[in-house]
Write a protein that holds these residues in place. Structure first.
Motif, PDB file in Angstrom:
ATOM      1  N   LEU A  90       0.819  -1.208  -0.066  1.00  0.00           N
ATOM      2  CA  LEU A  90      -0.067  -0.162   0.081  1.00  0.00           C
ATOM      3  C   LEU A  90       0.861   1.233  -0.099  1.00  0.00           C
ATOM      4  CD1 LEU A  90      -3.001  -1.096   2.491  1.00  0.00           C
ATOM      5  CD2 LEU A  90      -2.859  -0.904   0.079  1.00  0.00           C
ATOM      6  N   PHE A  91       1.910   1.193   0.879  1.00  0.00           N
ATOM      7  CA  PHE A  91       2.841   2.543   0.811  1.00  0.00           C
ATOM      8  C   PHE A  91       3.516   2.400  -0.547  1.00  0.00           C
ATOM      9  CE2 PHE A  91       3.385   1.631   5.540  1.00  0.00           C
ATOM     10  CZ  PHE A  91       2.369   2.375   6.078  1.00  0.00           C
ATOM     11  N   THR A  92       3.868   1.273  -1.027  1.00  0.00           N
ATOM     12  CA  THR A  92       4.402   1.698  -2.518  1.00  0.00           C
ATOM     13  C   THR A  92       3.530   2.236  -3.620  1.00  0.00           C
ATOM     14  OG1 THR A  92       5.938  -0.377  -2.033  1.00  0.00           O
ATOM     15  CG2 THR A  92       5.481   0.094  -4.276  1.00  0.00           C
ATOM     16  N   LEU A  93       2.318   1.753  -3.560  1.00  0.00           N
ATOM     17  CA  LEU A  93       1.394   2.246  -4.314  1.00  0.00           C
ATOM     18  C   LEU A  93       0.976   3.768  -4.149  1.00  0.00           C
ATOM     19  CD1 LEU A  93      -0.877   1.612  -6.725  1.00  0.00           C
ATOM     20  CD2 LEU A  93      -2.485   1.082  -4.705  1.00  0.00           C
ATOM     21  N   TYR A 150      12.850   3.071  -5.899  1.00  0.00           N
ATOM     22  CA  TYR A 150      13.076   2.256  -4.589  1.00  0.00           C
ATOM     23  C   TYR A 150      11.876   1.628  -4.072  1.00  0.00           C
ATOM     24  CZ  TYR A 150      17.662   4.163  -2.718  1.00  0.00           C
ATOM     25  OH  TYR A 150      18.818   4.201  -2.509  1.00  0.00           O
ATOM     26  N   ALA A 151      10.833   2.350  -3.960  1.00  0.00           N
ATOM     27  CA  ALA A 151       9.541   1.739  -3.490  1.00  0.00           C
ATOM     28  C   ALA A 151       9.418   0.301  -4.132  1.00  0.00           C
ATOM     29  CB  ALA A 151       8.602   2.421  -3.532  1.00  0.00           C
ATOM     30  N   ILE A 152       9.223   0.303  -5.086  1.00  0.00           N
ATOM     31  CA  ILE A 152       8.792  -0.909  -6.053  1.00  0.00           C
ATOM     32  C   ILE A 152       9.768  -2.101  -5.851  1.00  0.00           C
ATOM     33  CG2 ILE A 152       8.651  -1.973  -8.312  1.00  0.00           C
ATOM     34  CD1 ILE A 152       7.459   0.525  -9.169  1.00  0.00           C
ATOM     35  N   THR A 182      13.759  -7.666   6.219  1.00  0.00           N
ATOM     36  CA  THR A 182      12.465  -7.334   5.883  1.00  0.00           C
ATOM     37  C   THR A 182      12.098  -6.100   6.481  1.00  0.00           C
ATOM     38  OG1 THR A 182      11.837  -9.901   6.063  1.00  0.00           O
ATOM     39  CG2 THR A 182      10.091  -8.332   6.319  1.00  0.00           C
ATOM     40  N   ILE A 183      12.313  -5.856   7.642  1.00  0.00           N
ATOM     41  CA  ILE A 183      12.340  -4.489   8.494  1.00  0.00           C
ATOM     42  C   ILE A 183      12.721  -3.182   7.612  1.00  0.00           C
ATOM     43  CG2 ILE A 183      12.888  -3.059  10.448  1.00  0.00           C
ATOM     44  CD1 ILE A 183      12.843  -5.702  12.148  1.00  0.00           C
ATOM     45  N   GLN A 184      13.955  -3.624   7.198  1.00  0.00           N
ATOM     46  CA  GLN A 184      14.538  -2.531   6.332  1.00  0.00           C
ATOM     47  C   GLN A 184      13.864  -2.122   4.842  1.00  0.00           C
ATOM     48  OE1 GLN A 184      16.752  -0.229   5.928  1.00  0.00           O
ATOM     49  NE2 GLN A 184      17.960  -0.207   4.147  1.00  0.00           N
ATOM     50  N   GLU A 185      13.564  -3.076   4.204  1.00  0.00           N
ATOM     51  CA  GLU A 185      12.703  -3.074   3.016  1.00  0.00           C
ATOM     52  C   GLU A 185      11.437  -2.369   3.367  1.00  0.00           C
ATOM     53  OE1 GLU A 185      14.148  -3.463   0.468  1.00  0.00           O
ATOM     54  OE2 GLU A 185      15.588  -4.943   1.075  1.00  0.00           O
ATOM     55  N   PHE A 186      10.624  -2.683   4.405  1.00  0.00           N
ATOM     56  CA  PHE A 186       9.389  -2.239   4.732  1.00  0.00           C
ATOM     57  C   PHE A 186       9.521  -0.640   5.199  1.00  0.00           C
ATOM     58  CE2 PHE A 186       6.368  -1.088   8.214  1.00  0.00           C
ATOM     59  CZ  PHE A 186       5.142  -1.103   7.731  1.00  0.00           C
ATOM     60  N   LEU A 187      10.603  -0.334   5.940  1.00  0.00           N
ATOM     61  CA  LEU A 187      10.754   1.105   6.413  1.00  0.00           C
ATOM     62  C   LEU A 187      11.166   2.037   5.169  1.00  0.00           C
ATOM     63  CD1 LEU A 187      12.920   0.748   9.367  1.00  0.00           C
ATOM     64  CD2 LEU A 187      10.547   1.422   9.228  1.00  0.00           C
ATOM     65  N   ILE A 188      11.710   1.269   4.056  1.00  0.00           N
ATOM     66  CA  ILE A 188      11.733   2.083   2.882  1.00  0.00           C
ATOM     67  C   ILE A 188      10.595   2.387   1.999  1.00  0.00           C
ATOM     68  CG2 ILE A 188      13.046   1.768   0.486  1.00  0.00           C
ATOM     69  CD1 ILE A 188      15.435   0.501   1.674  1.00  0.00           C
TER      70      ILE A 188
END
Length: 359
Positions: free
Chosen positions: A28-31, A67-69, A262-268
C-alpha cells in the motif's frame, strides 16, 4: 479449481500473520508513493520548458518509485533480493551525480561557476576535518575533483553489486555476514568508503556554492537527496548491527538477517511516501513554467530523461577535461517564479569580459 487457491492460501499462512501484514502495508505504501511520484513527474514533463534543469530533476524524482517498487519486490521475493538491490544501488549512484550536475547548471554551468569560485577566499573543511585538514582554495581543480568524487560512486556501486552477485552464486557472499571468510564484509567496506567520499564531495560543493544557490532552495533539495540515499544506507547498517549484537535474533521461522532485511525493506516503502510528498515542495514543477511557451510531447521529453549518454560524456571529461567548459546560454538561465531576476545585458554582465578559451 480450488487446488491452486488452497495452495496459495497455505503458502500465505505459512509466512505468519505478521509477515503478511508487513507485506500488505508495504504494498500500500508503494502504491501511494508510485501515484504521487508519477503525478509529479508527469507535471514536469507536461511543462518541460527548461530541460537543462528538468532532465536531472525527473531523474531524481524517478528514484522514489524505483526504490519503493524494488523494496516491495525484495519483501515478496527474498531469494532474489540481491538482484533488486543491485538495480536500486546502481540508480542511487546515478542520482547523486545528476544532483551535482543540476546544482552546477543552476549557477550557469562549469565555466561561469569556476569564475565565481576563483573569486572566493579559502574555505575550511567541515567538522570533524576542520582541524586536521588545511583550508582549500575553490578553483577549477576543486570543481574537477569534487565532480570526480561523486562520479566514482556511479561506477563503484554497480561494480560492487555485480561482484556481490558473482560471489553469491558461488556461495562466498552471505549477505549480512561480517565474517572475514565471506565477501560481504569486503564489499561493504569498499561501498562504505565510496559513498562517504561521494557524500563529502557533495557537502564540500554545497558549502562552497551556498551563496550562489541561495535563490534555488538548495537546502530542501539537498536534504531530500541525502535522506533518501544516505539515511536508508545507514538504516540498513544499523539493522545489521542489531543482528550482530543480538538485538534482533532468530525465531522459529526466520533468521535474524531475514527479519532485519524485511524491516529495512518495509521502512523504505513507508519512507518513500514521505519523500514523494517532500519532493513536491523541493522540486516543484511550477518553478519552471514559462509564459506562452510550447512544451515537447511527453514521450519525447521522457525519452530525453532516460537517455544517460550525458553521464558517459561527463565521465570522459572528468578524466580528460575539454578545452572549453560547458556554459549555459545567458538566455536560458533559470528564472525562479518565486523571485525572478532581471536579465543582464552584455555590457552590464562582468562575466562577459572573460573570453579566453583557456580560462
Amino acid at each position: 479449481i480450488w487446488g491452486p487457491v488452497n495452495c496459495r492460501y497455505s503458502f500465505i499462512m505459512s509466512l505468519g500473520p505478521g509477515l503478511v501484514i508487513v507485506r500488505v502495508f508495504g504494498g500500500l505504501f508503494t502504491l501511494a508513493s508510485l501515484i504521487l511520484s508519477i503525478r509529479h513527474i508527469s507535471d514536469h514533463l507536461k511543462h518541460y520548458y527548461q530541460p537543462e534543469y528538468q532532465r536531472y530533476i525527473c531523474r531524481i524524482l524517478l528514484m522514489v518509485p524505483l526504490y519503493a517498487i524494488l523494496s516491495w519486490f525484495s519483501m515478496m521475493m527474498p531469494d532474489t533480493r540481491l538482484w533488486f538491490d543491485t538495480v536500486r544501488d546502481t540508480y542511487e549512484a546515478f542520482v547523486i551525480y545528476n544532483f551535482m550536475v543540476l546544482l552546477i547548471n543552476y549557477v550557469g554551468g562549469e565555466r561561469r561557476l569556476v569564475i565565481n569560485l576563483e573569486l572566493k577566499h579559502r574555505i575550511r573543511h567541515p567538522w570533524p576535518l576542520t582541524d586536521c585538514c588545511h583550508p582549500f582554495q575553490p578553483n577549477r581543480q576543486f570543481l574537477r575533483w569534487t565532480r570526480a568524487g561523486c562520479l566514482q560512486f556511479v561506477f563503484v556501486k554497480p561494480l560492487m553489486a555485480t561482484i556481490a552477485l558473482v560471489l553469491e552464486s558461488r556461495g562466498l557472499y552471505d549477505d549480512g555476514n561480517f565474517s572475514p571468510q565471506k565477501g560481504f564484509l569486503y564489499c561493504f567496506m569498499i561501498e562504505n568508503v565510496s559513498v562517504t567520499i561521494s557524500m563529502y564531495c557533495l557537502v564540500l560543493f554545497y558549502l562552497t556554492t551556498e551563496d550562489l544557490l541561495e535563490l534555488y532552495k538548495p537546502v530542501p533539495k539537498f536534504l531530500c537527496i541525502k535522506s533518501v540515499i544516505f539515511f536508508s544506507w545507514w538504516q540498513g547498517v544499523l539493522l545489521l548491527m542489531l543482528v550482530q549484537f543480538g538485538a534482533i535474533t532468530d525465531n522459529e521461522s526466520y533468521t535474524g538477517e531475514f527479519l532485519a532485511t524485511t524491516i529495512q525493506e518495509f521502512l523504505i516503502c513507508f519512507e518513500m511516501v514521505v519523500y514523494s510528498v517532500a519532493h513536491l515542495y523541493a522540486f516543484s514543477h511550477t518553478d519552471y513554467h514559462k509564459q506562452n511557451a510550447a512544451a515537447k510531447p511527453i514521450l519525447s521529453s521522457f525519452g530525453e530523461v532516460l537517455n544517460a549518454k550525458d553521464v558517459l560524456v561527463d565521465a570522459k571529461r572528468s578524466v580528460v577535461p575539454a578545452k572549453v567548459d560547458f556554459e549555459l546560454e545567458e538566455g536560458k538561465r533559470y528564472q525562479p517564479v518565486f523571485e525572478a531576476r532581471p536579465q543582464l545585458d552584455a555590457e552590464a554582465d562582468p562575466l562577459r569580459i572573460f573570453k579566453d578559451d583557456n580560462l
